[in-house]
Design an enzyme around this catalytic site. Structure first.
Site, PDB file in Angstrom:
ATOM      1  N   HIS A  40     -19.497   0.617  49.409  1.00 41.08           N
ATOM      2  CA  HIS A  40     -18.784   1.363  48.160  1.00 41.08           C
ATOM      3  C   HIS A  40     -18.924   0.504  46.954  1.00 41.08           C
ATOM      4  O   HIS A  40     -18.356   0.776  46.021  1.00 41.08           O
ATOM      5  CB  HIS A  40     -17.593   1.883  48.273  1.00 41.08           C
ATOM      6  CG  HIS A  40     -17.724   3.314  49.112  1.00 41.08           C
ATOM      7  ND1 HIS A  40     -18.101   3.359  50.140  1.00 41.08           N
ATOM      8  CD2 HIS A  40     -17.545   4.604  48.766  1.00 41.08           C
ATOM      9  CE1 HIS A  40     -18.057   4.723  50.655  1.00 41.08           C
ATOM     10  NE2 HIS A  40     -17.525   5.485  49.781  1.00 41.08           N
TER      11      HIS A  40
ATOM     12  N   GLU B 166     -28.325  13.992  49.404  1.00 49.16           N
ATOM     13  CA  GLU B 166     -28.674  13.164  48.161  1.00 49.16           C
ATOM     14  C   GLU B 166     -30.242  13.213  48.063  1.00 49.16           C
ATOM     15  O   GLU B 166     -30.675  13.616  46.605  1.00 49.16           O
ATOM     16  CB  GLU B 166     -28.510  11.659  48.182  1.00 49.16           C
ATOM     17  CG  GLU B 166     -26.880  11.443  47.989  1.00 49.16           C
ATOM     18  CD  GLU B 166     -26.084  11.750  49.225  1.00 49.16           C
ATOM     19  OE1 GLU B 166     -26.684  12.036  50.330  1.00 49.16           O
ATOM     20  OE2 GLU B 166     -24.854  11.674  49.258  1.00 49.16           O
TER      21      GLU B 166
HETATM   22  C1  TPP Z   1     -24.184   9.426  51.656  1.00 46.68           C
HETATM   23  C2  TPP Z   1     -22.899   9.766  51.032  1.00 46.68           C
HETATM   24  N1  TPP Z   1     -22.582  10.816  50.287  1.00 46.68           N
HETATM   25  C3  TPP Z   1     -21.474  10.863  49.563  1.00 46.68           C
HETATM   26  C4  TPP Z   1     -20.459  10.016  50.015  1.00 46.68           C
HETATM   27  C5  TPP Z   1     -19.041  10.511  49.414  1.00 46.68           C
HETATM   28  N2  TPP Z   1     -18.174  11.117  50.310  1.00 46.68           N
HETATM   29  C6  TPP Z   1     -17.414  10.494  51.293  1.00 46.68           C
HETATM   30  S1  TPP Z   1     -16.451  11.345  52.329  1.00 46.68           S
HETATM   31  C7  TPP Z   1     -17.330  12.708  51.742  1.00 46.68           C
HETATM   32  C8  TPP Z   1     -17.314  14.012  52.487  1.00 46.68           C
HETATM   33  C9  TPP Z   1     -17.563  14.027  53.891  1.00 46.68           C
HETATM   34  O1  TPP Z   1     -17.169  15.407  54.494  1.00 46.68           O
HETATM   35  P1  TPP Z   1     -17.317  15.462  56.045  1.00 46.68           P
HETATM   36  O2  TPP Z   1     -18.634  14.911  56.719  1.00 46.68           O
HETATM   37  O3  TPP Z   1     -16.803  17.020  56.604  1.00 46.68           O
HETATM   38  O4  TPP Z   1     -16.017  14.408  56.617  1.00 46.68           O
HETATM   39  P2  TPP Z   1     -14.549  14.449  56.427  1.00 46.68           P
HETATM   40  O5  TPP Z   1     -14.173  13.459  55.070  1.00 46.68           O
HETATM   41  O6  TPP Z   1     -14.038  15.987  56.295  1.00 46.68           O
HETATM   42  O7  TPP Z   1     -13.882  13.857  57.648  1.00 46.68           O
HETATM   43  C10 TPP Z   1     -18.188  12.443  50.818  1.00 46.68           C
HETATM   44  C11 TPP Z   1     -18.844  13.275  49.856  1.00 46.68           C
HETATM   45  C12 TPP Z   1     -20.590   9.059  50.976  1.00 46.68           C
HETATM   46  N3  TPP Z   1     -19.642   8.228  51.399  1.00 46.68           N
HETATM   47  N4  TPP Z   1     -21.942   9.098  51.401  1.00 46.68           N
END
Ligand code: TPP
Ligand code: TPP
Ligand code: MG
Ligand code: MG
Lengths: 344, 357, 344, 357
Positions: A142, A73
């Site tokens: 959230h 971000e």
């Molecule tokens: C700081 C932040 N940015 C965006 C989000 C929205 N978001 C939640 S899960 C996610 C993807 C995360 O991917 P990864 O770290 O690979 O974990 P996975 O869900 O694949 O287990 C996003 C963009 C968030 N929760 N926190």
């Protein structure tokens, strides 16, 4: 605003669209109009946006202009600032306000500050959009409403479209602003439908709007709480209490003149804000009314805000934590009876 | 639970199953683990994975029925990672994870009843229902969330390990996160702090290839994640995250080094989620064929193939019963009274459960 | 508070020390008293702290407990939270509030939220100290006053020691708090000297303090602005206007009862805050006075705050941007004359 | 200025002086540059470094006299870095730097008068006096700060380069920062974004060994900074930051690759500040002997030794005159009227200077 005027509001048919579609149309239109506009953010491309806003835009505009970013971000908001400095007109989407804290340094210390600190040399024509608010059982991390943080910052313009027309039209106007604009889209509004004049686009962003005229009390609100206030006003009307509902629309600068004018007529004000009460936007609105309408007020300014807890997951607790039409109506009633009692 | 309880006996053997490689020499292709003969130990791993699978399948149904709400991120397909790693984590070691946390909570030994009640928002839930799916915290097993800000848990893990070091304890802290989180500044800062101070943290990257709809190669310029660890001087292993024995072996080796004062270690588990990112998404960003290919390596099927003389059906029905009991427990649970809404914003005058240990 | 009571305030000699020394003594004392306490932050060790607060502590306590960190505000504040969860009592120093934005996500989403969200399981006994404010010609990015952001957040306690005694004593009390406490030290105060009772340590942090009693108007302030208010009160006294000056001390929770009690006597209130006016702490204080003292007020609540610009470098512009004793006195005068005019 | 103007003629030759090495094969010890014969070109470099040196020495005096206030971070000792790199940067390329920015501004061609007036807070200053020492911005030379949040400038550089790419321009953006900044999340996120999108950014790390009082080895677990760049797949050079020819040569090579679509490059210049971090500090954190050792490699002395037939004294007195003129200019300057305090918080209805180009 010249382009704005060329497309005059005509009494065309009003197609009904969702708020989500309205934002999408606003983005699509801006990108068609101006090559410098692009959309950047987490999952705005292949995924279609965390809330589905940009669904389909990748196909139309390609990966360069519908730009998926890594989870960074601070980095991509800062890159948006740099791209704006470099001559582009970026729309940066932060998935939700909760994650925007990771970019707040860039927004405050760079975007909002460079123009003044550089003595007028470098303006930052950047638009940042983010979803805000609670009410969908997404739990504490959230469900924040942090508009007040942004409304505190000189150099930013902060908008909160509460209607389908504003969802589409504010984006146009924001993109014409030479300075950074932050747009808060309340997460609960994306599925809301409304009529959208096919031929009216850019909307003014300087003035608050009287969403419902009234006589006895002024409800001042914005974003996701507008619907609650209108609902409360409806319930109050059945009891003979005519509430005027003001949608602030712009949170910075605040069009307090519209608020003061209303309070001068109604003599009572209730500020409704989904954020925590202490040091939230509601404090500023209440303070200004107290300052400017002191001799008009028949009762202390009231506030309905979130209970000061991290928003919990269960529906009944979340509902208890956040403003509701019932709480608003009750507070309005108290405001009227309380002041009468006090004056009696 | 039984897997963890029987762990001490088996962890030596598990080392043999490790397919890790030291920093810099990681070969992602070499991820087939050496198998041991089936054993009570493997059966316990199987049971844990099945508990996670069945629990989540039931949650998906309950979500459709609108009895579970909010954001729910299923771990289905990735069960071997939490199961293999947590099998090697001692009861008093701390565990930090993300919003995709059901698997970790169950493998860690948080009672299924309490997890299910939490999903239902019941006061009987592990966090009184306040956290829901994304925020499972559990003091008795030192599970520190359930953190839904991507990358947000990593600094906590560094601090937990720092406390251990300053208090003279030789135990590890384990921190799970997705490969998408590695783009966040929090990852960078945490890795550096842990390495600089040689803190006992095992960083476990659950590389499922996607962050929501964003494939690794579209979110990170260097997709060999072990090289990222190298930038901090942190030794890295990559293991087959679909093979619970491989995960367990790698975790055992890494944890032994961590506990031994070797500083932080990084373990990448190559895995895949079989379902959407959260309950539903369009899944337009993945190939049907890709999903099918990974499903051939279903961690439960893989392990089942090595459990010749085990009565899997019996386990299946035991687990099914446990899940149904959990649903019943959640159903019979209560809403926290609204009057308690403001409890625990700050500590109560006399803390006990809440006191740090 | 038991330990606190054992060391009763005795009429010992009062050595004069600087605010900087008082903070240092507070840290030193805490570290001697409790092995779990440690100090962590950028350059707190070899450098002695960005403002020299921790000079000499490295030599006494060693590198483990006077822990220099890399430039990683989010990381080391988060590590402080983790260490608190793990049984330590960290004091994390963020060099200035300006850089704290990089850690705000951790402070809000973790430190302030974990206890509630975990259903009471995990409290975070963390103390975060940071320098705040302007007035030293450090320009926009080093002169922010963002206390209002922190005062907005449920789950935090926010303190602003404005005196030497509070600089030393609040730290003790903060460290006894089972929950996260943020302490703002105004950068202009470090060189201020004051008497410090050698034998009184921990101070209460629940109540605001009447720093100077008065009758005609209440000045409500905190931190670096306290001195300005006292100066203004002195000037006003020469004109026969007796201003009561209240030092809020705790910004969250706000001891508004002390404020209300004062306003009930003076009937006029002026809120003084170095932060930007809109959505700053001053808004909350003004709003609460408006809500609770509505029938006591003889004039609208006044506010003296920073002009809404990034603070510029040149002295004359910086002084013009920030509150001064003159501006405060002038506002107080207007409040009195204005209201009298209105009532006349 | 003259150095930059004469650059096109000499940059080919400068390549020969580069002592860079490709990613991963960096040998920090091999930092002695091959020398060319003295030339008008080298004289210009010398003059630029001397202008920085004398300007800052004068600023230090003026600081003691309280005519310059706030935080002032001197670049003395590090002049070769800005001078060598900016000699190779084209006039329309963007430059981003930190609070330690006098050297960059002067080497970039910002008129000394305007920089000095800025230090004095005069409206004739480059930012109308509003920024002061730490915030030198200059639209005509595309100098985008003067950013005083450590790490804060890196994302801006990424964005500037992104704009260039999207607008079809083939030019580089140059971003300076200290080695301390590399611990910040902003560094990590920016490097990844630039590499992922193959943006034309030259990242220049001014490794002066210390972040305030914190030595590199106490702030970063991996002190071979080129390895950090490798984690993003970004090619890295290390050069002798006390040798302006070495810096220039390395910058020339790196910039050529950047402009050629090679994606971002990372250049580490090993340098040292001869003075305190900001105007005064205790300097307790460095050895006297260490400082003395580095002073032996004073970039001005080093280069002077290669300028046999040049009248250095003439240059010295020209520069002295320029500095005194700048002081006089600043002295004769004006305070911005207080009535203008709120100008430029937002753009004025008709922007012209402020319009992005
Ligand atoms: C700081 C932040 N940015 C965006 C989000 C929205 N978001 C939640 S899960 C996610 C993807 C995360 O991917 P990864 O770290 O690979 O974990 P996975 O869900 O694949 O287990 C996003 C963009 C968030 N929760 N926190
Ligand atoms: C985000 C942030 N944290 C802390 C500071 C305070 N600070 C200013 S300069 C500095 C050291 C930076 O060191 P380095 O990046 O190596 O640059 P150098 O000063 O050595 O040129 C610190 C800690 C700051 N300005 N910004
Ligand atoms: Mg993933
Ligand atoms: Mg440095």
């Amino acid at each position: 605003m010249s382009r704005q005027q060329t497309r005059a509001r005509v009494a065309a048919e009003q197609p009904v669209v969702t708020y989500r579609e309205a934002v999408r149309e606003g983005i699509r239109d801006a990108m068609r109009r101006d090559d410098r506009v692009f959309l950047m953010g987490e999952d705005v491309g292949r995924y279609g946006g965390g809330f589905g806003v940009s669904m389909g835009l990748l196909e139309e505009f390609g990966e360069e202009r519908i730009r998926d970013t890594p989870l960074s971000e601070g980095g991509f908001v800062g890159a948006g600032i740099g791209a704006a400095l470099g001559g582009m007109r970026p729309i940066v989407e932060i998935m939700t306000v909760n994650f925007s804290l990771l970019a707040l340094d860039q927004i405050l210390n760079s975007a909002a500050t460079l123009l003044h600190m550089s003595g007028g040399q470098f303006n930052v024509p950047l638009v940042i959009r983010m979803a805000t608010g609670g009410g969908r059982q997404l739990a504490a991390q959230h469900s924040r409403s942090l508009e007040g943080f942004y409304a505190h910052i000189p150099g930013l313009r902060v908008l909160a479209p509460a209607t389908v027309a504003d969802a589409r039209g504010m984006l146009w106007t924001a993109l014409e602003d030479p300075d950074p604009v932050v747009i808060f889209e309340h997460g609960s509004l994306y599925n809301m439908s409304g009529g959208l004049p096919a031929d009216s686009w850019a909307v003014g962003i300087d003035r608050a709007m009287v969403s419902r005229p009234g006589e006895h009390v002024t409800l001042v609100t914005h974003g996701g709480s507008l619907r609650l206030c209108l609902e409360a006003a409806e319930a109050l009307a059945a009891e003979g209490i005519l509430a005027e509902v003001i949608d602030l629309r712009s949170l910075r600068p605040l069009d307090d003149a519209t608020v003061f004018e209303s309070v001068a007529r109604t003599h009572r004000a209730l500020v409704v804000d989904e954020a925590w009460r202490t040091c939230g936007l509601s404090a500023e609105v209440a303070a200004r009314i107290g300052e400017e309408c002191f001799y008009d007020l028949d009762a202390p300014v009231g506030r309905v805000a979130a209970v000061e807890v991290p928003v919990p997951y269960p529906r009944h607790l979340e509902q208890a934590a956040l403003p509701s039409a019932e709480r608003i109506a009750a507070a309005a009633r108290r405001l009227l009876s309380g002041s009468e009692a006090a004056r009696a | 639970m039984s897997a963890r309880q029987s762990r001490r006996a088996s962890s030596g053997a598990a080392n043999g199953a490790a397919n890790g490689a030291a920093n810099g020499a990681v070969d992602p292709a070499a991820s087939g683990a050496a198998h041991e003969a089936s054993s009570p130990d493997l059966t316990a791993l199987y049971r844990t994975m099945l508990r996670i699978r069945r629990f989540e399948e039931r949650c998906a149904e309950l979500y459709s029925a609108e009895r579970i709400r909010g954001f729910v991120h299923l771990y289905i397909g990735e069960e071997a990672v939490a199961t293999g790693v947590l099998d090697q984590v001692l009861p008093d070691e701390a565990v930090v994870t993300t919003y995709r946390d059901h698997g970790h909570a169950l493998a860690r030994g948080v009672p299924m009843n309490e997890v299910m009640a939490e999903m239902h928002g019941r006061v009987e839930g592990v966090c009184r229902g306040r956290g829901g799916s994304m925020h499972l915290f559990h003091a008795p097993t030192r599970l520190y969330g359930g953190n839904a800000i991507v990358g947000g848990g990593l600094p906590l893990a560094v601090g937990l390990a720092l406390a251990d070091r300053m208090l003279g304890r030789t135990r590890a802290t384990v921190c799970f996160f997705g490969e998408g989180a590695m783009a966040e500044g929090a990852f960078h800062e945490s890795m550096n702090l842990a390495a600089l101070w040689r803190l006992p943290v095992l960083f476990v990257c659950e590389n499922n290839g996607y962050a929501m709809g964003t494939a690794l190669e579209r979110s990170q310029s260097e997709t060999n994640l072990a090289l990222k660890a190298a930038a901090y001087g942190i030794p890295a292993w990559t293991c087959d995250g679909m093979d619970v024995e491989a995960v367990r072996g790698a975790a055992a080796r890494a944890l032994a080094l961590v506990r031994d004062g070797g500083g932080p270690m990084f373990l990448e588990a190559r895995t895949y989620r079989f379902r959407a990112h959260s309950m539903y998404d369009s899944d337009r960003y993945r190939d049907r064929a890709e999903i099918d290919r990974w499903k051939l390596r279903d961690p439960l099927v893989l392990l089942a193939g090595r459990l010749d003389d085990v009565d899997l059906e019996a386990i299946d029905s035991e687990v099914a019963r446990e899940v149904e009991e959990a649903v019943a427990f959640a159903d019979a649970g209560h809403d926290e009274p609204v009057s308690e809404l403001t409890r625990y914003v700050t500590s109560e005058p006399i803390t006990s459960a809440g006191a740090p240990r």
